[in-house]
Enzyme design. Structure first.
Site, PDB file in Angstrom:
ATOM      1  N   ASP A  38      38.350  54.243 -20.897  1.00  0.00           N
ATOM      2  CA  ASP A  38      38.811  54.814 -19.633  1.00  0.00           C
ATOM      3  C   ASP A  38      37.731  55.754 -19.105  1.00  0.00           C
ATOM      4  O   ASP A  38      37.489  56.823 -19.665  1.00  0.00           O
ATOM      5  CB  ASP A  38      40.123  55.569 -19.871  1.00  0.00           C
ATOM      6  CG  ASP A  38      40.715  56.155 -18.599  1.00  0.00           C
ATOM      7  OD1 ASP A  38      40.025  56.189 -17.550  1.00  0.00           O
ATOM      8  OD2 ASP A  38      41.869  56.599 -18.652  1.00  0.00           O
ATOM      9  N   ASP A  63      33.274  48.806  -9.590  1.00  0.00           N
ATOM     10  CA  ASP A  63      34.363  48.044  -8.986  1.00  0.00           C
ATOM     11  C   ASP A  63      35.687  48.628  -9.470  1.00  0.00           C
ATOM     12  O   ASP A  63      36.703  47.951  -9.519  1.00  0.00           O
ATOM     13  CB  ASP A  63      34.233  46.570  -9.373  1.00  0.00           C
ATOM     14  CG  ASP A  63      35.196  45.682  -8.605  1.00  0.00           C
ATOM     15  OD1 ASP A  63      35.481  45.984  -7.435  1.00  0.00           O
ATOM     16  OD2 ASP A  63      35.679  44.695  -9.183  1.00  0.00           O
ATOM     17  N   LYS A 103      33.867  50.991  -4.493  1.00  0.00           N
ATOM     18  CA  LYS A 103      34.946  50.425  -3.685  1.00  0.00           C
ATOM     19  C   LYS A 103      36.026  51.471  -3.441  1.00  0.00           C
ATOM     20  O   LYS A 103      36.293  52.319  -4.288  1.00  0.00           O
ATOM     21  CB  LYS A 103      35.495  49.220  -4.428  1.00  0.00           C
ATOM     22  CG  LYS A 103      36.879  48.801  -4.107  1.00  0.00           C
ATOM     23  CD  LYS A 103      37.226  47.488  -4.758  1.00  0.00           C
ATOM     24  CE  LYS A 103      37.892  47.669  -6.084  1.00  0.00           C
ATOM     25  NZ  LYS A 103      38.328  46.373  -6.640  1.00  0.00           N
TER      26      LYS A 103
END
Length: 158
Positions: A38, A63, A103
């Site tokens: 993570d 991404d 993004k």
């Protein structure tokens, strides 16, 4: 999905690719893959810095996106938070004049995010890849010319 690409490191011809994700994914030949990681966790960021051996990267490509809840406002705020982690991390790994691609899902914090990028990059542009659906809220940012006064550049001659 929570993934990040870092490269090249020290060989200009072949580069160095490190990929990580919170979930299982197929490894790619020539890529250092870190599974079940993570990116928002400090120990994961510390591990990436260790793997880079103190060398700055040319490109930070992300991404990352949280699992969508279906609540657009909340999902937007969560992806902004992920990208804030990415920008904070860039200080430690992205070389001066480096490039960032990330993004975001469109929302009320988009303008603020663009302004933040513009304060630390010379050039910021929203791009929409052909693979992205026309009506998607997905926005991709291409930011070039990183201005990083905090990173101590490694002398290539050492």
């Amino acid at each position: 999905m929570n993934s990040i690409y870092i490269g090249p490191r020290d060989d200009k011809d072949t580069g160095f690719v490190l990929s990580l994700d919170r979930n299982f994914f197929q490894t790619v030949d020539g890529c250092l893959c870190v599974k079940h990681a993570d990116f928002t966790q400090k120990h994961v960021k510390d591990k990436i810095i260790q793997l880079l051996q103190g060398k700055p990267v040319d490109v930070l490509l992300s991404d990352m996106a949280p699992n969508a809840s279906g609540h657009a406002v909340m999902d937007h705020h969560r992806i902004v938070e992920l990208n804030t982690h990415l920008l904070d991390f860039a200080v430690h790994v992205l070389k001066e004049e480096g490039t960032l691609v990330c993004k975001l899902w469109s929302g009320d914090q988009t303008r603020h995010f663009i302004t933040t990028l513009e304060t630390v990059f010379d050039y910021v542009k929203i791009v929409k890849p052909d693979a992205s659906r026309v009506h998607s809220a997905e926005l991709f940012f291409l930011a070039k010319g990183y201005k990083n006064p905090k990173f101590e550049q490694v002398d290539d001659n050492e």
